[in-house]
Design a protein around this motif. Structure first.
Motif, PDB file in Angstrom:
ATOM      1  N   ALA A  42       0.720  -1.301   0.051  1.00  0.00           N
ATOM      2  CA  ALA A  42       0.108   0.045  -0.034  1.00  0.00           C
ATOM      3  C   ALA A  42       0.987   1.273   0.072  1.00  0.00           C
ATOM      4  O   ALA A  42       0.529   2.339  -0.691  1.00  0.00           O
ATOM      5  CB  ALA A  42      -1.042  -0.071   1.269  1.00  0.00           C
ATOM      6  N   ALA A  43       1.918   1.390   0.759  1.00  0.00           N
ATOM      7  CA  ALA A  43       2.544   2.509   1.049  1.00  0.00           C
ATOM      8  C   ALA A  43       3.636   2.641  -0.411  1.00  0.00           C
ATOM      9  O   ALA A  43       3.703   3.802  -0.863  1.00  0.00           O
ATOM     10  CB  ALA A  43       3.554   2.448   2.427  1.00  0.00           C
ATOM     11  N   PRO A  44       4.192   1.677  -0.848  1.00  0.00           N
ATOM     12  CA  PRO A  44       5.082   2.057  -2.214  1.00  0.00           C
ATOM     13  C   PRO A  44       4.075   2.446  -3.174  1.00  0.00           C
ATOM     14  O   PRO A  44       4.314   3.386  -3.987  1.00  0.00           O
ATOM     15  CB  PRO A  44       5.389   0.719  -2.432  1.00  0.00           C
ATOM     16  CG  PRO A  44       5.665   0.037  -1.223  1.00  0.00           C
ATOM     17  CD  PRO A  44       4.308   0.402  -0.326  1.00  0.00           C
ATOM     18  N   VAL A  45       2.790   1.806  -3.326  1.00  0.00           N
ATOM     19  CA  VAL A  45       1.945   2.317  -4.489  1.00  0.00           C
ATOM     20  C   VAL A  45       1.473   3.684  -4.330  1.00  0.00           C
ATOM     21  O   VAL A  45       1.224   4.518  -5.244  1.00  0.00           O
ATOM     22  CB  VAL A  45       0.796   1.178  -4.533  1.00  0.00           C
ATOM     23  CG1 VAL A  45      -0.244   1.872  -5.547  1.00  0.00           C
ATOM     24  CG2 VAL A  45       1.284  -0.137  -5.006  1.00  0.00           C
ATOM     25  N   LEU A  46       1.078   3.926  -3.068  1.00  0.00           N
ATOM     26  CA  LEU A  46       0.714   5.363  -2.648  1.00  0.00           C
ATOM     27  C   LEU A  46       1.730   6.304  -3.015  1.00  0.00           C
ATOM     28  O   LEU A  46       1.462   7.543  -3.418  1.00  0.00           O
ATOM     29  CB  LEU A  46       0.389   5.437  -1.213  1.00  0.00           C
ATOM     30  CG  LEU A  46       0.033   6.947  -0.827  1.00  0.00           C
ATOM     31  CD1 LEU A  46      -1.248   7.242  -1.720  1.00  0.00           C
ATOM     32  CD2 LEU A  46      -0.653   6.917   0.604  1.00  0.00           C
ATOM     33  N   LEU A  47       2.990   6.060  -2.716  1.00  0.00           N
ATOM     34  CA  LEU A  47       4.350   6.835  -2.964  1.00  0.00           C
ATOM     35  C   LEU A  47       4.518   7.342  -4.327  1.00  0.00           C
ATOM     36  O   LEU A  47       4.636   8.282  -5.066  1.00  0.00           O
ATOM     37  CB  LEU A  47       5.313   6.256  -2.366  1.00  0.00           C
ATOM     38  CG  LEU A  47       6.828   6.950  -2.624  1.00  0.00           C
ATOM     39  CD1 LEU A  47       6.739   8.576  -1.848  1.00  0.00           C
ATOM     40  CD2 LEU A  47       7.938   6.266  -2.009  1.00  0.00           C
ATOM     41  N   VAL A  48       4.192   6.160  -5.391  1.00  0.00           N
ATOM     42  CA  VAL A  48       4.419   6.097  -6.677  1.00  0.00           C
ATOM     43  C   VAL A  48       3.149   7.315  -7.300  1.00  0.00           C
ATOM     44  O   VAL A  48       3.500   7.914  -8.261  1.00  0.00           O
ATOM     45  CB  VAL A  48       4.209   4.848  -7.549  1.00  0.00           C
ATOM     46  CG1 VAL A  48       4.348   4.923  -8.853  1.00  0.00           C
ATOM     47  CG2 VAL A  48       5.648   4.182  -6.976  1.00  0.00           C
ATOM     48  N   GLU A  52       3.581  10.526  -9.106  1.00  0.00           N
ATOM     49  CA  GLU A  52       3.353  10.767 -10.672  1.00  0.00           C
ATOM     50  C   GLU A  52       2.471  12.205 -10.660  1.00  0.00           C
ATOM     51  O   GLU A  52       2.352  12.915 -11.661  1.00  0.00           O
ATOM     52  CB  GLU A  52       2.384   9.646 -11.081  1.00  0.00           C
ATOM     53  CG  GLU A  52       1.764   9.944 -12.375  1.00  0.00           C
ATOM     54  CD  GLU A  52       2.860   9.635 -13.675  1.00  0.00           C
ATOM     55  OE1 GLU A  52       2.366  10.171 -14.577  1.00  0.00           O
ATOM     56  OE2 GLU A  52       3.845   9.207 -13.378  1.00  0.00           O
ATOM     57  N   ALA A  53       1.607  12.278  -9.831  1.00  0.00           N
ATOM     58  CA  ALA A  53       0.512  13.363  -9.389  1.00  0.00           C
ATOM     59  C   ALA A  53       1.409  14.641  -9.325  1.00  0.00           C
ATOM     60  O   ALA A  53       1.072  15.750 -10.042  1.00  0.00           O
ATOM     61  CB  ALA A  53      -0.403  13.368  -8.217  1.00  0.00           C
ATOM     62  N   PHE A  54       2.383  14.679  -8.538  1.00  0.00           N
ATOM     63  CA  PHE A  54       3.292  15.818  -8.432  1.00  0.00           C
ATOM     64  C   PHE A  54       3.741  16.303  -9.699  1.00  0.00           C
ATOM     65  O   PHE A  54       4.160  17.568 -10.163  1.00  0.00           O
ATOM     66  CB  PHE A  54       4.331  15.766  -7.191  1.00  0.00           C
ATOM     67  CG  PHE A  54       3.566  15.812  -5.909  1.00  0.00           C
ATOM     68  CD1 PHE A  54       2.397  16.773  -5.560  1.00  0.00           C
ATOM     69  CD2 PHE A  54       4.168  15.099  -4.776  1.00  0.00           C
ATOM     70  CE1 PHE A  54       1.742  16.759  -4.431  1.00  0.00           C
ATOM     71  CE2 PHE A  54       3.615  15.165  -3.607  1.00  0.00           C
ATOM     72  CZ  PHE A  54       2.192  15.982  -3.161  1.00  0.00           C
ATOM     73  N   ALA A  55       4.557  15.251 -10.251  1.00  0.00           N
ATOM     74  CA  ALA A  55       5.447  15.429 -11.523  1.00  0.00           C
ATOM     75  C   ALA A  55       4.425  16.063 -12.609  1.00  0.00           C
ATOM     76  O   ALA A  55       4.787  16.883 -13.391  1.00  0.00           O
ATOM     77  CB  ALA A  55       6.017  14.179 -12.214  1.00  0.00           C
ATOM     78  N   ARG A  56       3.311  15.338 -12.585  1.00  0.00           N
ATOM     79  CA  ARG A  56       2.338  15.966 -13.726  1.00  0.00           C
ATOM     80  C   ARG A  56       1.605  17.585 -13.289  1.00  0.00           C
ATOM     81  O   ARG A  56       1.348  18.125 -14.498  1.00  0.00           O
ATOM     82  CB  ARG A  56       1.052  15.160 -13.950  1.00  0.00           C
ATOM     83  CG  ARG A  56       1.480  13.766 -14.559  1.00  0.00           C
ATOM     84  CD  ARG A  56       0.178  12.868 -14.814  1.00  0.00           C
ATOM     85  NE  ARG A  56       0.489  11.698 -15.486  1.00  0.00           N
ATOM     86  CZ  ARG A  56       0.558  11.686 -16.741  1.00  0.00           C
ATOM     87  NH1 ARG A  56       0.311  12.655 -17.683  1.00  0.00           N
ATOM     88  NH2 ARG A  56       0.802  10.364 -17.261  1.00  0.00           N
ATOM     89  N   ALA A  57       1.737  17.785 -12.049  1.00  0.00           N
ATOM     90  CA  ALA A  57       1.115  19.040 -11.715  1.00  0.00           C
ATOM     91  C   ALA A  57       2.275  20.201 -11.741  1.00  0.00           C
ATOM     92  O   ALA A  57       2.322  21.402 -11.496  1.00  0.00           O
ATOM     93  CB  ALA A  57       0.641  19.045 -10.407  1.00  0.00           C
TER      94      ALA A  57
END
Length: 287
Positions: A42-48, A52-57
């Protein structure tokens, strides 16, 4: 008297019984292996996903930390060029060869020192002195000895793997319960049978713990060797990317190292469950 007792009820701690406490803990105990496995990711997937969200933003610059989708696209391009798989294969081959050589030497030396005080006097101090030498300090001498060929890289990996397995083998052998050894002698077991049936199985948990640690050290030694004196391998790929400021390739190599670490640790855990099925602690994990 009974009326007085009824006026003052017992506190909640006193009212609780073992049956009630067990019912409260039952939901946690009923979590299956699949649920625990999903929870561990759960934690690794959430981190990824956040990455991705921060990079796209635009919060994360592509030159500083590219998006996971960009790293995945880079991996696909390198696979199409034929370089990624060849470099990965070269690194895996070096790590496997070094692990077999260093692990075998560590196990043999650890077994000798664990059983013999004479062997400890002959080998242990020298092993501990070599163990204290950092990889970077030994690297120039290794290059002088082996050049920039495969021998030096395999030697560094073997050197790194040797010490965790050696120390844990010695520790495991000396932690075997003396009462079990005495029981084996009383029942008439020969020395070899005593070692095979009691000592080595008793030391196996510690030895396998050394194997898990040695897997991580093997990749650390290989990274050091490949980033300085190699034309192929994941470390060499990272160094070439540094020269051309290819951040996505550098991040990709880090992800590959992390993935290899997860897979190797999973293999070590599988060995623990198979070889230690008789052990109550490890048997409980496998259920």
């Amino acid at each position: 008297m009974s009326e007085a007792v009824n006026r003052f009820p017992l506190p909640a701690a006193a009212e609780s019984s073992p049956g009630r406490r067990s019912r409260r803990l039952r939901p946690l105990q009923e979590l299956g292996n699949r649920s625990l496995f999903l929870l561990s990711w759960a934690a690794p997937v959430l981190l990824v996903l956040l990455w991705e969200a921060f990079a796209r933003a635009g919060v994360l610059s592509p030159q500083v930390l590219p998006a996971p989708s960009k790293v995945l696209q880079t991996a696909w391009n390198l696979i199409g060029q034929g370089r990624l798989l060849s470099d990965l294969g070269a690194s895996l081959l070096r790590a496997a060869a070094g692990f077999v050589i260093g692990g075998s030497l560590g196990f043999v030396l650890g077994t000798l020192v664990g059983f013999s005080r004479l062997a400890e006097a002959l080998f242990d101090r020298s092993v501990q002195m070599v163990r204290a030498v950092p990889f970077l300090a030994a690297l120039p001498l290794v290059i002088v000895w082996f050049g920039v060929g495969e021998g030096g890289k395999v030697f560094l990996v073997s050197l790194g793997v040797l010490f965790p397995i050696y120390i844990n083998t010695v520790l495991g052998i000396r932690q075997v319960d003396p009462k079990l050894l005495e029981l084996g002698r009383v029942t008439g077991l020969s020395n070899w049978t005593l070692i095979r049936r009691i000592v080595l199985p008793g030391a196996l948990p510690s030895i396998l713990a050394g194997v898990r640690y040695a897997l991580a050290v093997a990749w650390l030694a290989l990274v050091i060797a490949e980033t300085i004196a190699a034309n192929t391998g994941i470390g060499s790929l990272a160094m070439d990317a540094r020269e051309f400021l290819q951040t996505d390739v550098i991040v990709l190599t880090i992800v590959i190292y992390a993935g290899i670490g997860v897979v190797s640790d999973a293999i070590a855990r599988l060995l623990e469950r198979r070889l230690l099925a008789w052990h109550p602690n490890y048997a409980a994990k496998g259920k």
